[in-house]
Design an enzyme around this catalytic site. Sequence first.
Site, mmCIF file in Angstrom:
data_model
loop_
_atom_site.group_PDB
_atom_site.id
_atom_site.type_symbol
_atom_site.label_atom_id
_atom_site.label_comp_id
_atom_site.label_asym_id
_atom_site.label_seq_id
_atom_site.Cartn_x
_atom_site.Cartn_y
_atom_site.Cartn_z
ATOM 1 N N CYS A 74 41.796 43.606 41.238
ATOM 2 C CA CYS A 74 42.511 44.884 41.314
ATOM 3 C C CYS A 74 41.534 46.057 41.356
ATOM 4 O O CYS A 74 40.842 46.339 40.369
ATOM 5 C CB CYS A 74 43.451 45.011 40.118
ATOM 6 S SG CYS A 74 44.177 46.642 39.899
ATOM 7 N N CYS A 77 42.290 48.964 38.882
ATOM 8 C CA CYS A 77 41.963 48.567 37.504
ATOM 9 C C CYS A 77 40.521 48.927 37.179
ATOM 10 O O CYS A 77 40.198 49.329 36.048
ATOM 11 C CB CYS A 77 42.168 47.069 37.310
ATOM 12 S SG CYS A 77 43.869 46.507 37.517
#
Length: 309
Positions: A74, A77
């Site tokens: 991700c 993230c």
Amino acid sequence: MSAAMAGAVDLSALKNRAEATSRAARQAPATNGESGAAPATAAVIDVTEATFQAEVVEKSMQVPVVVDLWATWCGPCKQLSPVLERLAREANGAWVLAKIDVDANPRIAQLFQVQSVPMVIAIAGGQPVDAFAGALPEPQIRQWIDSLLNALRDQMPCIRAAEEGVEPAAEEPEDPRFTAAEDALERGDYAAAEAAYQQILASEPNNEQAKAALSQVRFTARAEQADPAAIERADAAPEVIDAQLAAADAEVAVGRVAEGFDRLIRAIKRTSGDDRDRIRQHLIEMFEIFPEGDDRVVAARRALASALF
């Protein structure tokens, strides 16, 4: 609190749990040569399914735990996590960051019904109280955390203590009578919990804590048996007192608090004598399960006074 999470935690109950946990921590035998010192807590913790109970649920009884649900693949993230980590370290223990890899811990992801990452959830008293999704800018994250701490600071003494760099003030030992009642409640033995609170009130009729707890126990026992069909039955038979009481319990149990209160106030207007007094007592007892100053209770108390006088 966000609209999605508002009302998910009873802050008055949270305060009792948080303070009890703080007392237990201070009263536990010291292992580092110091007496009564709260154990040091890392600002950032990597959490797994095996450590979730201890690192998230139990820690959230003292301070909020901000859960960062992320994944290695991700991109957002990788932008969000360093910001959260830095803010957590700056907080001096006022809150804790729990980092959870959703791929390595799928059951936790399922628990929070994660549909995308990053997702951030604040836990207090073992319950989710606020959340956001996506990589927000740092100013928005700071504002979110400040709002979280402001909402919980008075209910969780360890927040203020961490911010001020001191231990929470020493408190009186727990009353064993309340401990016995709470233990019975945790076991789901509502009859024993009710009897324990009634015994306290028999010797201390003005004990407000016992009164509120007794009301909570009685309602919880009724709410577990609440039948949604009771609402329809009560609407069809407004003259049946038992039906109105059961329907009000069912409405409050599913969060339709104002509707439940209004139902009983309408019933009070239609009745007199013992029937009216029975409904009034039921309504007043329901008021006790909500925090003092709850807008719905304040409005219902005014309506009750108008109906009675």
